[in-house]
Design a protein around this motif. Structure first.
Motif, PDB file in Angstrom:
ATOM      1  N   PRO B  57     -28.615  82.797 126.757  1.00 59.35           N
ATOM      2  CA  PRO B  57     -28.148  82.762 128.038  1.00 59.35           C
ATOM      3  C   PRO B  57     -26.506  82.271 127.829  1.00 59.35           C
ATOM      4  CG  PRO B  57     -29.458  80.868 127.608  1.00 59.35           C
ATOM      5  CD  PRO B  57     -29.634  81.602 126.309  1.00 59.35           C
ATOM      6  N   ARG B  58     -25.738  82.989 128.527  1.00 53.82           N
ATOM      7  CA  ARG B  58     -24.255  82.908 128.733  1.00 53.82           C
ATOM      8  C   ARG B  58     -23.814  82.612 130.086  1.00 53.82           C
ATOM      9  NH1 ARG B  58     -22.505  84.893 123.632  1.00 53.82           N
ATOM     10  NH2 ARG B  58     -23.380  83.483 122.320  1.00 53.82           N
ATOM     11  N   GLY B  59     -22.800  81.888 130.290  1.00 54.82           N
ATOM     12  CA  GLY B  59     -22.117  81.658 131.579  1.00 54.82           C
ATOM     13  C   GLY B  59     -20.700  82.196 131.575  1.00 54.82           C
ATOM     14  N   ILE B  60     -19.782  81.718 132.331  1.00 54.22           N
ATOM     15  CA  ILE B  60     -18.641  82.071 132.856  1.00 54.22           C
ATOM     16  C   ILE B  60     -17.596  81.227 131.925  1.00 54.22           C
ATOM     17  CG2 ILE B  60     -16.603  82.322 134.295  1.00 54.22           C
ATOM     18  CD1 ILE B  60     -19.433  82.830 136.319  1.00 54.22           C
ATOM     19  N   LEU B  61     -16.771  81.849 130.958  1.00 51.55           N
ATOM     20  CA  LEU B  61     -15.930  81.021 130.254  1.00 51.55           C
ATOM     21  C   LEU B  61     -14.402  81.064 130.631  1.00 51.55           C
ATOM     22  CD1 LEU B  61     -15.762  79.666 127.515  1.00 51.55           C
ATOM     23  CD2 LEU B  61     -14.684  81.900 126.514  1.00 51.55           C
ATOM     24  N   ARG B 302     -22.887  77.623 125.576  1.00 55.42           N
ATOM     25  CA  ARG B 302     -23.751  77.302 126.631  1.00 55.42           C
ATOM     26  C   ARG B 302     -23.137  77.420 127.986  1.00 55.42           C
ATOM     27  NH1 ARG B 302     -28.454  76.187 124.409  1.00 55.42           N
ATOM     28  NH2 ARG B 302     -28.194  74.705 122.293  1.00 55.42           N
ATOM     29  N   PRO B 303     -23.883  77.984 128.879  1.00 55.80           N
ATOM     30  CA  PRO B 303     -23.447  77.970 130.182  1.00 55.80           C
ATOM     31  C   PRO B 303     -22.884  76.569 130.571  1.00 55.80           C
ATOM     32  CG  PRO B 303     -25.515  79.216 130.189  1.00 55.80           C
ATOM     33  CD  PRO B 303     -25.157  78.504 128.747  1.00 55.80           C
ATOM     34  N   GLY B 304     -21.820  76.387 131.351  1.00 55.20           N
ATOM     35  CA  GLY B 304     -21.216  75.431 131.614  1.00 55.20           C
ATOM     36  C   GLY B 304     -19.935  74.909 130.847  1.00 55.20           C
ATOM     37  N   VAL B 305     -19.938  75.475 129.579  1.00 53.23           N
ATOM     38  CA  VAL B 305     -18.809  75.318 128.809  1.00 53.23           C
ATOM     39  C   VAL B 305     -17.525  76.275 129.257  1.00 53.23           C
ATOM     40  CG1 VAL B 305     -17.739  75.230 126.569  1.00 53.23           C
ATOM     41  CG2 VAL B 305     -20.072  74.519 126.784  1.00 53.23           C
ATOM     42  N   GLY B 388     -28.034  75.576 130.030  1.00 56.17           N
ATOM     43  CA  GLY B 388     -26.619  75.370 130.480  1.00 56.17           C
ATOM     44  C   GLY B 388     -26.341  73.789 129.933  1.00 56.17           C
ATOM     45  N   VAL B 389     -25.222  73.243 129.944  1.00 56.35           N
ATOM     46  CA  VAL B 389     -25.068  71.913 129.442  1.00 56.35           C
ATOM     47  C   VAL B 389     -25.722  70.862 130.052  1.00 56.35           C
ATOM     48  CG1 VAL B 389     -23.011  70.405 128.897  1.00 56.35           C
ATOM     49  CG2 VAL B 389     -22.531  72.962 128.557  1.00 56.35           C
ATOM     50  N   GLY B 390     -26.317  70.021 129.300  1.00 59.83           N
ATOM     51  CA  GLY B 390     -26.834  68.801 130.054  1.00 59.83           C
ATOM     52  C   GLY B 390     -26.290  67.705 129.447  1.00 59.83           C
ATOM     53  N   ALA B 405     -24.014  62.228 128.986  1.00 53.32           N
ATOM     54  CA  ALA B 405     -24.565  63.474 129.868  1.00 53.32           C
ATOM     55  C   ALA B 405     -23.308  63.782 130.656  1.00 53.32           C
ATOM     56  CB  ALA B 405     -25.477  62.491 130.968  1.00 53.32           C
ATOM     57  N   ALA B 406     -23.490  65.435 130.774  1.00 53.14           N
ATOM     58  CA  ALA B 406     -22.546  66.112 131.531  1.00 53.14           C
ATOM     59  C   ALA B 406     -23.009  67.486 131.795  1.00 53.14           C
ATOM     60  CB  ALA B 406     -21.251  66.288 130.458  1.00 53.14           C
ATOM     61  N   ASP B 407     -22.877  68.129 132.941  1.00 46.89           N
ATOM     62  CA  ASP B 407     -23.328  69.315 133.419  1.00 46.89           C
ATOM     63  C   ASP B 407     -22.306  70.208 133.127  1.00 46.89           C
ATOM     64  OD1 ASP B 407     -21.694  68.629 135.483  1.00 46.89           O
ATOM     65  OD2 ASP B 407     -23.506  68.863 136.976  1.00 46.89           O
ATOM     66  N   ALA B 408     -21.090  70.151 132.822  1.00 49.26           N
ATOM     67  CA  ALA B 408     -20.128  70.866 132.570  1.00 49.26           C
ATOM     68  C   ALA B 408     -19.090  70.448 131.497  1.00 49.26           C
ATOM     69  CB  ALA B 408     -19.549  71.440 133.682  1.00 49.26           C
ATOM     70  N   LEU B 409     -18.468  71.292 130.720  1.00 50.43           N
ATOM     71  CA  LEU B 409     -17.424  70.948 129.707  1.00 50.43           C
ATOM     72  C   LEU B 409     -16.227  71.772 129.942  1.00 50.43           C
ATOM     73  CD1 LEU B 409     -16.598  69.195 127.381  1.00 50.43           C
ATOM     74  CD2 LEU B 409     -18.040  70.624 125.929  1.00 50.43           C
TER      75      LEU B 409
END
Ligand SMILES: [Zn+2]
Lengths: 89, 993
Positions: B57-61, B302-305, B388-390, B405-409
């Motif tokens: 799975p990929r997110g927006i970079l 990971r999605p969120g990075v 996605g990032v947890g 813990a973090a949901d985005a990086l």
């Protein structure tokens, strides 16, 4: 590339047809060893990496044959003259 | 529902309007000013695609055109477009997008099992895994790989939209509408220079929209809009948005793609979807900014990075946050801007991990003032979380690992100048130790890089350099340009320490997420010796694809450097080639598709032919009447037989205007023609025409036609239709380059004259009625090969007694505009003589019956001897091609030469292109004896006939050979008899009567 035609001004390269080395000299009919000289004139052309005198024809313009000095490494057009004038003049 | 949309605040979206769109069939909303990416982030959508090999799975970079992950299929049906980057797709109401590379759905993906098979997908897997057995490649491996690893699906329907091309010229082209570009355009524009500014975004300002800056006491975005307004008021300045300058070409020429209607559901009436620009600029300011680099660590895909600058853009411009607990990993001062922007937007920042042991005091003080958790000299090892990032694992400066813990990086690895255009003409970028990246090296003449593109990452520097470059360009173009004081901006810290990847990660660490190239892949390639930038790309696929490694190449090179004990600069760079971002084939084709693919030239009698129910054929650029079938005449052969018999027994008319016509005038015209034709022309009396052949200087036949001597010092040449342009070029070369001393002038008059063949035994009777004494056409006064210029009905006209059909025939020429009237007059005059219009089919048949030559025989490999024209070559004079035509190889007696063939069994058909073999010989190259060049059914003889080039030529007349054609399915092989190529009236009696 852009070529500055002496008659028409600077024009896009797509208006021109390329022939090749402008050093071509048609051997005179009375010269010695004609077959060999024609063979050399027709098939053996200069192809340097760097400035080169070439013949270009302004096919979509004034129909002039031009003597163009072009750097074959960079495609820089260094000089343009009419082919009817002797080379270098 | 938009859980990640931030509360009210500035930004560049218009919240008062709601736009509705779907992604994978699910409905979402956004606002004008959003991109598809910002709207998806606002809606909390994290997974937007699956990766190429492992289907992770990929997110927006990113927030720009460099995006490697967020590729979607946009629109449906005929307008479906794969691989559009969600980060640059402007949101519109009703937008439909689909994710790519997922089956059966985005969140449950079958192909993810590839992840478990990753050992076989290692670097070079294309070259290793699928080598054996060879047959497996086509049948098993390739289809499987194609299904599993595609980059979107193209629509198979015809594109309903139009694309157009435009040209522009300017003193200064500014590439990029950020602070540096705006300053350059303003400086040159105020001086009066012709300026074109192009920006790929739909909003001018560049980083001023994504960052929070103050210029002259105003917000950066506000300043950008104010400058844009002033530029719009300057008459010589053209500002374009939604346009990407994708290539630099020779002669200060640039290619640019304007997305005219991509931001609309469908283009408005008469509006193109895209416009391809060719821009010629005296000077160019490259102000394309810089691209932020990632840092490679475990699970960095990971999605969120997200890149830290992209996080800022989403927060400040779109008022969206990628997560509510967003950690920041940085190795430079710039990453700290993201920290403070997130905090000011009331987003929680659980930790700031800065790989540097020391940071500027101002940053440290601000961090402690805000009570931030900061880990210096630390690195992020791994990011965790299936969809996605947890959480993230951080290794602190003493080597201890802890989980946070973090949901985005947000990741800030430093900036690399975006200088692709500086390398398109062969320039090589140079390594800068100051910014740990390549800066433009030897730039194309007339180009200057400023701001981020030059490696100057401060706003003050960008504004200063931009303005200076604009002034310089204006002055170079001859404008007076007084220097102006630069706007006031704050200083900013731009320090950066290099950190390319983190050693010791446990999860997969992706160097190139678009192609799933991991640290491990690069290590394998390095071990196997693929250690230069170009080899690494081919072997691992790192840097290929739609993004061409914009966010990955340098990290990959640094990794190889580290593995081999070198510096990143030692690896060299990959030459960046156009286009900078993908350009659709439709845009390159422009209007040149379908009927407009190439020009279509109509003959002067076209309308008349249409009115007679003619069928047409395209020959080169000309559209010519093929045949004139009568009503109910459904069989082409019946029409052909009727037209040929009509000419051979009565009279016919055919438009032959397409033959090239070259007017030659001057005292030396005769000498000139003697030098360009193989036969003598200077002896041709006024009032006569002569068939002639022209050779190339290498001795091969170039073209044939007639020369008519109209008046002293005035000749008219005809050329074949196909070679009209080439012959003029050849003659101009002879005149201007070979013999400039000759007093002779040339002009093409092909378009100026309509010309009709009037052929057949009754042609004279027809012309007598038509011309009514304007010229005496009796055999005594106007014999075979006579020609005349005269006045007919108050207009100039020309008559030639020449024949392609082999009958008594004339060609009548009138000014083109009178062509239509003239053909109608011919038909009227010949009505009770039974005049038949005939087309290309009948013309071609009659020329083969007469053994006349056409393109199939004048094919660029045949000599005059080969074509039976050797006796035309003059021995009394010099001419082009004379010497080399005498080469032994071109005079060899076994060369294929022109003959006629007819089938031994008269009901058999011969096919053109069939090769000659001796009877009993096996079909092979060694046994090949030439080929059939032209065939026709002969209505005059009642069977098929052909012309061909056979070894030994006319010496073999009377022999039987085989015509072997393995390509045409049916008539594979026919026995033919070799005959005289002139099948009809070989003595030419009919011509002369
Ligand atoms: Zn010209």
């Amino acid at each position: 590339m852009r070529i500055e035609c002496p008659f028409c001004g600077e024009r896009d390269v797509s208006e021109f047809a390329y022939l090749g080395d402008a050093g071509y000299r048609r051997p005179p009919a009375d010269s010695q060893g004609l077959a060999e000289r024609f063979y050399e004139a027709v098939y053996l052309r200069e192809n340097p990496a760097g400035p080169h005198q070439e013949l270009w024809y302004h096919a979509a313009g004034c129909l002039s044959w031009l003597r163009v000095t072009r750097n074959t490494r960079t495609h820089e057009i260094i000089a343009v003259g009419l082919a009817t004038q002797a080379p270098g003049s | 529902m938009s859980p990640n949309r931030l509360g009210e605040g500035e930004g560049a979206i218009r919240r008062e309007r709601i736009l509705s769109f779907t992604f994978d069939g699910k409905r979402y909303t956004g606002h004008p000013g959003d991109t598809l990416a910002s709207a998806l982030l606002a809606a909390g959508v994290r997974v937007v695609g699956r990766s190429f090999k492992y289907h992770r799975p990929r997110g927006i970079l990113t927030a720009g055109s460099e995006e490697p992950n967020a590729l979607v299929e946009l629109r449906t049906g005929a307008r479906r477009e794969p691989n559009t980057r969600a980060t640059v797709v402007e949101l519109f109401d009703g937008l439909e997008a689909l994710s790519q590379n997922r089956w059966p759905s985005l969140l449950v993906d079958f192909g993810a099992i590839n992840s478990l098979l990753s050992p076989i997908f290692i670097a070079g897997f294309y070259y290793k895994t699928f080598m054996w057995p060879a047959a497996f490649w086509e049948k098993v491996y390739e289809p499987a790989i194609r299904r599993a690893a595609g980059l979107g699906r193209a629509s198979l329907e015809a594109d309903p939209d139009t694309y157009e091309k435009a040209h522009a010229f300017c003193d200064l082209l500014v590439v990029g509408g950020g602070p540096a570009g705006l300053a350059a355009a303003l400086a040159a524009g105020r001086a009066g220079a012709r300026v074109i500014l192009c920006d790929e975004d739909f909003l001018l300002g560049g980083r001023l929209n994504g960052d929070r800056h103050e210029i002259d006491g105003k917000g950066g975005g506000h300043w950008a809009r104010q400058i844009a307004e002033e530029l719009a008021s300057l008459p010589e300045v053209r500002v374009m948005t939604r346009i990407t300058v994708f290539g630099a070409y020779d002669g200060n020429t640039f290619g640019a793609l304007e997305r005219v209607a991509d931001h609309l559901p469908v283009p408005a009436a008469h509006q193109p979807r895209q416009r391809l620009w060719k821009i010629v600029a005296r000077r160019t300011v490259l102000a394309a900014g810089a691209l932020e680099r990632p840092i490679v660590f475990g699970g960095n895909d990971r999605p969120g990075v997200m890149l830290a600058s992209a996080v800022r853009t989403y927060v400040n411009r779109f008022r969206v946050t990628p997560g509510r607990r967003t950690a920041v990993f940085t190795t430079c001062d710039d990453g700290w801007k993201t920290v403070f922007d997130l905090l000011d937007a009331r987003v929680d920042v659980p930790v700031v991990v800065d790989a540097r042991r020391e940071i500027p005091a101002a940053l440290a003080n601000e961090a402690s003032r805000r009570g931030l958790r900061v880990m210096l000299g630390a690195q992020i090892l791994d990011a965790h979380g299936a969809k996605g990032v947890g959480a993230i694992d951080v290794r602190d400066e003493r080597g201890r690992t802890l989980r946070i813990a973090a949901d985005a990086l947000a990741v800030a690895g430093g900036w690399s100048p975006n200088a692709a255009l500086s390398t398109h003409l062969g320039g090589r970028p140079q390594w800068s130790d100051a910014i740990h990246a390549h800066v433009p090296g030897d730039l194309p003449r007339g180009m200057i890089a400023v701001g981020g593109a030059a490696g100057d990452f401060s706003l003050a520097g960008a504004l200063r350099a931009g303005a200076a470059a604009g002034l310089e360009a204006a002055r170079a173009a001859g404008f007076e340009a007084p220097a102006q004081s630069p706007p006031r901006v704050d200083d900013e810290a731009v320090g950066c320490a290099p950190l390319w990847f983190v050693a010791g990660a446990r999860g997969k660490a992706f160097v190139d997420p678009q192609h799933d190239v991991t640290i491990k892949d690069v290590a394998v390639a390095t071990r196997e010796g693929f250690q230069s930038a170009e080899l690494l790309k081919r072997y691992t696929t790192l840097g290929m694809g739609t993004d061409q490694g914009k966010t990955s190449a340098l990290n990959g090179h640094a990794l190889v450097a580290a593995l081999t004990g070198r510096a990143p600069s030692d690896l060299g760079t990959i030459a960046s080639r156009p286009p900078y971002t993908p350009v659709a084939i439709g845009a390159l084709a422009g209007m040149h598709r379908g009927a407009a693919f190439k020009p279509c030239r109509l003959t002067p009698s076209h309308r008349w032919a249409q009115s007679r129910g003619a069928t047409f054929v395209d020959l080169g650029e000309w559209r010519r009447a093929k045949a004139f079938p009568l009503e109910g005449e459904r069989d082409w052969k019946r029409t052909l037989v009727r037209e040929v018999r009509g000419v051979r027994t009565g009279v016919g008319v055919c438009d032959v205007s397409t033959l090239g016509k070259i007017d030659v005038q001057g005292p030396d015209a005769g000498i000139f023609l003697d030098r360009v034709y193989a036969n003598v022309m200077s002896s041709l009396p006024v009032g006569k025409a002569r068939y002639g052949i022209m050779l190339r200087e290498d001795g091969i036949v170039f073209d044939d036609g007639t020369v008519a001597h109209l008046a002293p010092g005035h000749f008219l040449l005809s050329t074949t239709s196909a070679h009209a342009v080439k012959v003029l070029q050849h003659l101009e070369h002879a005149r201007q380059v070979l013999w400039p001393e000759l007093d002779v002038q040339l002009a093409s008059v092909t378009e100026q004259w309509a010309q009709f063949a009037v052929a057949g035994p009754r042609s004279r009777a027809l012309l007598e009625r038509l011309l009514r004494g304007a010229v005496d056409v009796s055999n005594a006064a106007f014999p075979y090969v006579a020609c005349a210029e005269f006045q007919w009905q108050g207009r100039p006209a020309r008559l030639f007694r020449i024949s392609f059909s082999g009958e008594l025939a004339y060609e009548l020429a009138v000014p083109s505009t009178w062509g239509d009237a003239t053909v109608r007059a011919i038909m009227t005059a010949g009505e009770d003589l039974g005049v038949v219009p005939y087309g290309m089919e009948a013309l071609g048949t009659m020329r083969i019956e007469k053994g006349h030559l056409a393109g199939a025989e004048l094919n660029g490999t045949t000599t005059a001897h080969d074509l039976g024209l050797g006796r035309m070559m003059s021995v009394q004079k010099d001419y082009i091609g004379r010497v080399l035509a005498g080469r032994p190889g071109l005079c060899a007696p076994d060369r294929p030469a022109l003959i006629g063939v007819k089938p031994s069994r008269l009901d058999a058909k011969i096919t053109a292109g069939a090769h000659f073999l001796r009877i009993g010989a096996r079909p092979s190259l060694a046994n090949d004896e030439g080929f059939v060049s032209s065939v026709t059914f002969s209505p005059t003889l009642g069977h098929w006939i052909g012309l061909g080039l056979l070894s030994g030529g006319p010496k073999r007349i009377g022999e039987r050979v085989r015509a072997h054609d393995p390509l045409s399915g049916g008539d594979v092989e026919v026995e033919v008899e070799v005959v005289n190529p002139v099948f009809y009236d070989p003595d030419g009696k009919r011509l002369r009567d």
